[in-house]
Every structure is written in C-alpha cells, then in structure tokens.
Design an enzyme around this catalytic site. Sequence first.
Site, PDB file in Angstrom:
ATOM      1  N   GLU A 120      38.845  39.645  45.236  1.00  0.00           N
ATOM      2  CA  GLU A 120      40.284  40.471  44.471  1.00  0.00           C
ATOM      3  C   GLU A 120      40.155  41.515  45.741  1.00  0.00           C
ATOM      4  O   GLU A 120      39.754  41.961  46.747  1.00  0.00           O
ATOM      5  CB  GLU A 120      39.351  41.982  43.709  1.00  0.00           C
ATOM      6  CG  GLU A 120      40.601  41.987  43.432  1.00  0.00           C
ATOM      7  CD  GLU A 120      39.715  43.706  41.995  1.00  0.00           C
ATOM      8  OE1 GLU A 120      39.856  42.854  40.819  1.00  0.00           O
ATOM      9  OE2 GLU A 120      39.905  44.873  41.816  1.00  0.00           O
TER      10      GLU A 120
ATOM     11  N   TYR B 272      31.702  45.724  32.217  1.00  0.00           N
ATOM     12  CA  TYR B 272      33.176  45.570  32.497  1.00  0.00           C
ATOM     13  C   TYR B 272      34.333  46.015  31.856  1.00  0.00           C
ATOM     14  O   TYR B 272      35.379  46.556  31.221  1.00  0.00           O
ATOM     15  CB  TYR B 272      33.673  44.137  33.120  1.00  0.00           C
ATOM     16  CG  TYR B 272      35.564  44.517  33.354  1.00  0.00           C
ATOM     17  CD1 TYR B 272      36.119  45.608  34.542  1.00  0.00           C
ATOM     18  CD2 TYR B 272      36.553  43.521  33.217  1.00  0.00           C
ATOM     19  CE1 TYR B 272      37.247  45.842  34.408  1.00  0.00           C
ATOM     20  CE2 TYR B 272      37.802  43.861  33.509  1.00  0.00           C
ATOM     21  CZ  TYR B 272      38.252  44.918  33.976  1.00  0.00           C
ATOM     22  OH  TYR B 272      39.810  44.475  33.582  1.00  0.00           O
TER      23      TYR B 272
ATOM     24  N   ARG C 262      37.885  53.073  28.516  1.00  0.00           N
ATOM     25  CA  ARG C 262      39.159  53.791  29.234  1.00  0.00           C
ATOM     26  C   ARG C 262      40.325  53.802  28.291  1.00  0.00           C
ATOM     27  O   ARG C 262      40.880  54.822  27.881  1.00  0.00           O
ATOM     28  CB  ARG C 262      39.193  53.376  30.408  1.00  0.00           C
ATOM     29  CG  ARG C 262      40.862  52.902  31.241  1.00  0.00           C
ATOM     30  CD  ARG C 262      40.824  52.831  32.579  1.00  0.00           C
ATOM     31  NE  ARG C 262      40.957  50.597  32.616  1.00  0.00           N
ATOM     32  CZ  ARG C 262      41.094  49.711  33.484  1.00  0.00           C
ATOM     33  NH1 ARG C 262      41.078  50.783  34.753  1.00  0.00           N
ATOM     34  NH2 ARG C 262      41.045  48.853  33.510  1.00  0.00           N
TER      35      ARG C 262
ATOM     36  N   ARG D 208      50.629  46.206  37.642  1.00  0.00           N
ATOM     37  CA  ARG D 208      50.349  45.799  39.080  1.00  0.00           C
ATOM     38  C   ARG D 208      50.284  46.426  40.126  1.00  0.00           C
ATOM     39  O   ARG D 208      49.532  45.728  41.304  1.00  0.00           O
ATOM     40  CB  ARG D 208      51.132  44.251  38.935  1.00  0.00           C
ATOM     41  CG  ARG D 208      50.794  43.366  37.552  1.00  0.00           C
ATOM     42  CD  ARG D 208      49.260  43.192  38.144  1.00  0.00           C
ATOM     43  NE  ARG D 208      48.953  42.179  36.500  1.00  0.00           N
ATOM     44  CZ  ARG D 208      48.536  41.220  36.282  1.00  0.00           C
ATOM     45  NH1 ARG D 208      46.918  41.707  37.276  1.00  0.00           N
ATOM     46  NH2 ARG D 208      48.073  40.502  35.229  1.00  0.00           N
TER      47      ARG D 208
ATOM     48  N   TYR E 195      46.840  41.187  28.032  1.00  0.00           N
ATOM     49  CA  TYR E 195      45.464  39.852  28.218  1.00  0.00           C
ATOM     50  C   TYR E 195      45.041  39.271  26.592  1.00  0.00           C
ATOM     51  O   TYR E 195      45.222  40.300  26.150  1.00  0.00           O
ATOM     52  CB  TYR E 195      44.377  40.416  28.648  1.00  0.00           C
ATOM     53  CG  TYR E 195      44.343  40.451  30.677  1.00  0.00           C
ATOM     54  CD1 TYR E 195      45.547  39.676  31.284  1.00  0.00           C
ATOM     55  CD2 TYR E 195      43.600  40.774  31.123  1.00  0.00           C
ATOM     56  CE1 TYR E 195      45.818  39.673  32.700  1.00  0.00           C
ATOM     57  CE2 TYR E 195      43.295  41.024  32.674  1.00  0.00           C
ATOM     58  CZ  TYR E 195      44.487  40.506  33.162  1.00  0.00           C
ATOM     59  OH  TYR E 195      44.502  40.436  34.703  1.00  0.00           O
TER      60      TYR E 195
END
Length: 360
Positions: free
Chosen positions: A343, A158, A165, A236, A223
């Site tokens: 999730e 990930y 990305r 979000r 983060y």
Amino acid sequence: MRDSVSPLHGANLSIAMFLQQPAPWKSSVLGALCFSADAGDAGESQMQTDTDIPCLRVPMQRLDGGDSFCEVWRSSAALTQGRCGAIHYRHDEDVLFGVLVLPETMDADAGKTPLQQATESAYRQVFALLDTLRYPYLFRFWNYIADINTHSFGLERYRQFNLGRQDAFLAHGRDVVGNVPAACALGFHPGTSAPGPLTIAFLAGRVAPLNIENPRQISAYEYPQQYGPRSPTFSRASLVHLGQDEVLFVSGTASIVGHATLHPSDVVAQTRETMTNIAAVLAEANRLARQPSFDLASLYYKVYVRHPADLVQIRNELERIVGATLNAVYLQADVCRQDLLLEIEATAGHPLVTMSGARN
Ligand code: 3EB
C-alpha cells in the site's frame, strides 16, 4: 508564512537526527510519526521524555536502510500544545496535529469487540477535541492496528476497526460518505501477546478540504458487504488550501480496481496498478486544484511492504515509473486485505504562485 515547497511536510529524518535538532527547530514542529521496529529504542524513550512534541511511535521496521524514520509536520507560526484524554496535540491558528494510542482493554460490552470499542472511543475523542478547539475539518488520519488481518470474535480485526470508526462518525453527526477524510490503515505486529495498542495520528484544520475520489475505484465508503459489515470511512485524497499553499494528502492506495484486488500474487503488477491508481488520483486533484501541477515525481511516498523480500522488486518498479528523483521510504506492514502485497500513501504541496511569479 510556511516554508516553500513542502509547507507542512517539514522533514524526513531518523530519530537520532530528530533529537539533535536545535530547540527553535523543535518548537516549530507540530508533531511526528516515528517508525522503528525496536520498541525499547533508547532514542525513542528520550524523545517521549525530552520533548513535548506529539510523536506517534509506530512499531514498524524500516526496510531501506537506517533503523528509524520520522515524518515531521511543521509550522512557521506560533504553536500551542495540549493533552485531552488520550490525545496529545499541537496546533497553530490553521492546523492541528494530534496523536493517540489506546489499549484494547475494554470489556466486551453491548456486543462490541475490544478493538471496535477502542476505535470508536479514539475517534469520538478526536471529534470532541476538534469541536472544542474549533478545527472542524479533518484532512487525514493514519491508522495503525495490531494484527490487522487476524480474526477474532468472528470478524477480521480490520473489519472490527471499520465498525468502530463508522459508529464514531455517525455518533458525531459526521458524513460517512462523500465528505470524509483521507486515511491509511496498516497492520503491525505487537511485541507482546496482547493485541493493540490502537495507534492513530491525524491532521485537522479550519478550512474545508476538497475530498477526491478515484474514477478507477469504487469509493471505499461504498465497498460492498463482502469486505465487511461496514464500509471503510475514507476518501482517496484530500486537497487543502493553507495560507499561500496547496497541500495534497493521498490516502493509502493499493492494487484495487472497482472494488476488487488485482494481481493477487504478482508484486510488480500490484506496484504498477497502485501507481496507476495514484496517477488517476493526481489527475482528479489537478482537475480541482487552483494550480494543477501535481505529478508523480513531486510526491513524498511511504511504501508499506507486506513481505520484506519484495522490497527490491517494488523499489525497481517505482523508480522505473517515477524516475530517479523518487522520494520514498519503505516500511514493513500488513495491508488490510490478505491478498494485497503493498500500500502506498503520499503527500505533496506547492505554494500558489501568481502570473507575475509572486505568491498570491
Ligand atoms: C483500499 O483501497 C486499501 O481503512 O482507512 C487504504 C487507505 C485502505 C485507507 C482505511 C484502507 C484505508 O481499500 C486499504
């Protein structure tokens, strides 16, 4: 104009039902995400060959009955379709839906892992296409990554994805904080021993969305380093005005407060915390919406469940919170932190209505 209550989010149905739809219906489909565990499913191969619809096949087991599930995005306007590199897309004048599946076969190069390179390549292809066709605004990405929690090349996969990305966003001069699309990122288990393929869908358009953050959570793009060398690039939620409609895309949401995972081994508490997070995102959306009527009961949910045995507890808790009208589909998936047990992503839409009751 588009259909009424759920304008873009046209239908949820099985692959078999999808194939049985009449040609005019199929010609109104922008694209679809099709989830089923069986990679060799006859209906699916038929779907790839019979229709020119961009369909993303995601190898995930549906847990709540039925062997497959298609999430279909539709338009009531005339559609154009095309292929460009790995991308297969359809668009109307306002919206473009695309899918791409990339193998992780590139040679290790310049210190980049194959997944990192596939991710960077996928996102660069998407951005280049959107520049060419002039749909500059990304509403939402769906990212499906093989073995998402596995470590290779010294880094969790990930986190390799996050590197590729973010590099693609930067290479195209796109923002990596603030103005970033909604997204989800989930893991599947490939049928073969080779990792991959990287499996992505996206929706983009010609009107800028509002990007929404959750006041209970640190923005994912901020983060701290402990979650990997590059932060994830997503917001979000995104809120879009499309013609007469207002559409909300709620990103994959989990039991995270601040930046920390809460209730690491309590699936019911994680479910509750996740829904408190979604409620907080809806409150933000309602603060920014022209029509502040988003609520938990009017969302369409996709619930990604790490352990199939947790399905009943999760579903009971969601029904308790949302009510009997809960509209949810459950899929087996790995979540991007080992301690997250589920999730949830969601979509909602409503037509904008004037005081007199007419659409404005
Ligand atoms: C989280 O809140 C949970 O990397 O695109 C949710 C939605 C998550 C999107 C992504 C990751 C992504 O950090 C994980």
